[in-house]
Design an enzyme around this catalytic site. Structure first.
Site, PDB file in Angstrom:
ATOM      1  N   ASP A  65      26.457  41.375  44.416  1.00 42.62           N
ATOM      2  CA  ASP A  65      25.927  41.133  45.973  1.00 42.62           C
ATOM      3  C   ASP A  65      26.638  42.281  46.597  1.00 42.62           C
ATOM      4  O   ASP A  65      26.771  42.274  47.899  1.00 42.62           O
ATOM      5  CB  ASP A  65      26.501  39.922  46.682  1.00 42.62           C
ATOM      6  N   ARG A  91      30.109  52.859  44.379  1.00 45.86           N
ATOM      7  CA  ARG A  91      30.192  52.520  42.851  1.00 45.86           C
ATOM      8  C   ARG A  91      29.223  53.646  42.175  1.00 45.86           C
ATOM      9  O   ARG A  91      29.535  54.198  41.483  1.00 45.86           O
ATOM     10  CB  ARG A  91      29.265  51.137  42.702  1.00 45.86           C
ATOM     11  N   LYS A 145      27.655  32.814  49.748  1.00 45.14           N
ATOM     12  CA  LYS A 145      28.926  33.600  49.679  1.00 45.14           C
ATOM     13  C   LYS A 145      29.394  34.000  51.018  1.00 45.14           C
ATOM     14  O   LYS A 145      28.359  34.699  51.819  1.00 45.14           O
ATOM     15  CB  LYS A 145      28.924  34.371  48.626  1.00 45.14           C
ATOM     16  N   GLU A 148      35.482  32.081  50.164  1.00 46.95           N
ATOM     17  CA  GLU A 148      36.132  33.193  49.694  1.00 46.95           C
ATOM     18  C   GLU A 148      37.188  33.801  50.724  1.00 46.95           C
ATOM     19  O   GLU A 148      36.930  34.483  51.547  1.00 46.95           O
ATOM     20  CB  GLU A 148      35.278  34.447  49.103  1.00 46.95           C
ATOM     21  N   GLU A 207      39.912  35.786  50.638  1.00 42.87           N
ATOM     22  CA  GLU A 207      40.498  36.874  49.851  1.00 42.87           C
ATOM     23  C   GLU A 207      41.714  37.357  50.445  1.00 42.87           C
ATOM     24  O   GLU A 207      41.841  38.185  51.548  1.00 42.87           O
ATOM     25  CB  GLU A 207      39.626  37.761  49.316  1.00 42.87           C
ATOM     26  N   LYS A 253      36.526  30.752  45.725  1.00 41.64           N
ATOM     27  CA  LYS A 253      36.385  32.064  45.173  1.00 41.64           C
ATOM     28  C   LYS A 253      37.956  32.696  45.962  1.00 41.64           C
ATOM     29  O   LYS A 253      37.703  33.288  46.790  1.00 41.64           O
ATOM     30  CB  LYS A 253      35.211  32.873  45.462  1.00 41.64           C
ATOM     31  N   SER A 263      37.759  39.454  41.198  1.00 37.77           N
ATOM     32  CA  SER A 263      38.513  40.518  40.476  1.00 37.77           C
ATOM     33  C   SER A 263      39.473  41.420  41.200  1.00 37.77           C
ATOM     34  O   SER A 263      40.495  41.904  40.734  1.00 37.77           O
ATOM     35  CB  SER A 263      37.788  41.221  39.277  1.00 37.77           C
ATOM     36  N   GLY A 264      39.294  41.827  42.443  1.00 34.10           N
ATOM     37  CA  GLY A 264      40.083  42.257  43.468  1.00 34.10           C
ATOM     38  C   GLY A 264      40.511  43.656  42.983  1.00 34.10           C
ATOM     39  O   GLY A 264      41.774  44.260  43.706  1.00 34.10           O
ATOM     40  N   GLY A 265      39.895  44.291  42.064  1.00 38.76           N
ATOM     41  CA  GLY A 265      40.177  45.724  41.837  1.00 38.76           C
ATOM     42  C   GLY A 265      41.078  45.886  40.410  1.00 38.76           C
ATOM     43  O   GLY A 265      41.554  46.909  40.107  1.00 38.76           O
ATOM     44  N   SER A 287      34.077  34.967  39.376  1.00 40.67           N
ATOM     45  CA  SER A 287      32.885  35.602  39.919  1.00 40.67           C
ATOM     46  C   SER A 287      33.203  36.970  40.395  1.00 40.67           C
ATOM     47  O   SER A 287      33.707  37.318  41.634  1.00 40.67           O
ATOM     48  CB  SER A 287      33.016  34.668  41.448  1.00 40.67           C
ATOM     49  N   ARG A 310      33.388  43.998  40.192  1.00 41.03           N
ATOM     50  CA  ARG A 310      33.699  45.110  39.686  1.00 41.03           C
ATOM     51  C   ARG A 310      34.231  45.023  38.058  1.00 41.03           C
ATOM     52  O   ARG A 310      33.819  45.698  37.211  1.00 41.03           O
ATOM     53  CB  ARG A 310      35.128  45.782  40.354  1.00 41.03           C
ATOM     54  N   TYR A 366      33.567  46.375  52.354  1.00 40.67           N
ATOM     55  CA  TYR A 366      32.471  46.116  51.899  1.00 40.67           C
ATOM     56  C   TYR A 366      31.609  47.252  51.352  1.00 40.67           C
ATOM     57  O   TYR A 366      31.982  48.337  51.027  1.00 40.67           O
ATOM     58  CB  TYR A 366      31.548  45.773  53.090  1.00 40.67           C
TER      59      TYR A 366
END
Ligand SMILES: O=P(O)(O)OC[C@@]1(O)O[C@H](CO)[C@@H](O)[C@@H]1O
Length: 364
Positions: free
Chosen positions: A34, A43, A147, A188, A190, A230, A272-274, A301, A304, A364
């Protein structure tokens, strides 16, 4: 107190809990595809591919047209608005391709951060205005879950009481609106990994944030059986010099969750946060092996950590389709095993899978 004004009918509750359970059925997790146009741009920049709608479409077509056996590892895919309406080169809507594989389609609903004045650059998330109408339309267009990502940071005076309360309340309001429209909300909150704090500090903050989120969800009459969480895993900050094993991360993470997340929540799907692809898998595996009570499915979920090798293998060339799909399938399978505590690291992972995917102040 008598329950005078039920928020949902029993049919609505049944539908929501069935959707949530289907997404996290044994070994299944979520592909977070997303990325907004801007995030996808960064990316693609890494692999020197131009950020055009067609390039974004082509990469996602390769992911979504992978072999049907992907549905043993992936229970849901989160899409960005643009992708929900895109088609493959044969003219088939992506969402129909995914559904045909038995994968539940989700949609990103948050619309970016806004500053919280008087704080140390903290934010709240926008997107509540018109959310009910957007949810109703997305449900008609085939989405079954949503989400919303709220960002909390660890820093001087952060996260502040205001940021925790505001983001918890906004997440709860979003979750309530989703459920009214038949969408399972992925909640989520985070706690991002920026900073040099140790893991113990991250655990303290994560517990405070999650406790506030579940209080707010309860205040808003959100039906927990029809939600998924999440969260971040509990780790040291990215700039910390302290290193922790997957078993230590697992113990801190499950302890924080066990103290704050009700057993009624069917699944917890980590972001996964990096982390590198391999670290994200090893940590998830250790979490599932952690010797503490675990009343929820503990799955993934990942954005990356499910796509980095695939993106590197693709490099913008259609001729790399097979290698791209193989790379994606490999990570999906590894995480499926980790979600059951059965992942065995073979030592044969490619370079891309061990590379840190951390971006400072990732928004984002
Ligand atoms: O941390 P990861 O696993 O890469 O991504 C987690 C995530 O919530 O953050 C991104 C930004 O909103 C989303 O694309 C994705 O769903």
């Amino acid at each position: 107190m008598a329950y005078q004004f039920p928020a949902l009918t029993s049919e609505q509750k049944k539908e929501l809990s069935e959707i949530a359970q289907c997404i996290v059925a044994s070994g299944k997790g979520i592909l977070a595809a997303d990325e907004s146009v801007g995030t996808m741009g960064s990316r693609l920049q890494r692999i020197k591919v131009e950020n055009t709608e067609e390039n974004r479409r082509q990469f996602r077509e390769i992911l979504f047209t992978v072999d049907d056996s992907i549905s043993q590892s992936i229970g849901g895919v989160i899409l960005f608005h643009e992708t929900l309406y895109q088609k493959d080169s044969q003219g088939k809507l992506f969402r129909d391709i995914l559904k045909k594989k038995g994968i539940v389609v989700g949609i990103k609903l948050d619309q970016g951060g806004a500053p919280l004045a008087g704080t140390n650059k903290e934010t709240t998330i926008q997107g509540l205005d018109g959310l009910s109408e957007r949810c109703a339309q997305y449900k008609k267009d085939g989405a079954d879950f949503g989400k919303w990502r709220a960002v909390l940071k660890i820093d001087n005076q952060c996260p502040s009481h205001l940021a925790i309360q505001e983001n918890a309340n906004t997440l709860a309001r979003y979750a309530s609106i989703c459920q009214q429209n038949g969408l399972v909300p992925i909640v989520e909150p985070e706690v991002i990994a920026d900073g040099d704090h140790d893991m113990e500090h991250c655990q303290y903050v994560t517990e405070k944030v999650l406790a506030a989120v579940y209080k707010a969800l309860n205040d808003h009459h959100v039906y927990l059986e029809g939600t998924l969480l999440k969260p971040n895993m509990v780790t040291a900050g990215h700039a910390s010099t302290k290193k922790y094993t997957p078993e230590q991360v697992a113990m801190a993470t499950v302890t924080a969750l066990y103290r704050t997340v009700p057993a009624a929540v069917p699944g917890i799907c980590f972001l996964s946060g990096g982390m590198s692809e391999e670290d994200a898998t090893l940590n998830l595996n250790a979490i599932n092996l952690c010797p503490l009570p675990k009343p929820w499915k503990l799955s993934f979920s990942y954005g990356r950590a499910l796509q980095a090798s695939a993106l590197a293998a693709w490099g913008g060339k259609a001729t790399n389709k097979k290698a791209t799909q193989e790379a994606f399938m490999k990570r999906a399978l590894a995480n499926c095993q980790a979600a059951k505590g059965q992942y065995v690291h073979t030592g044969s992972s490619g370079a891309a899978s061990t590379q840190s995917l951390f971006t400072a102040c990732y928004t984002y």
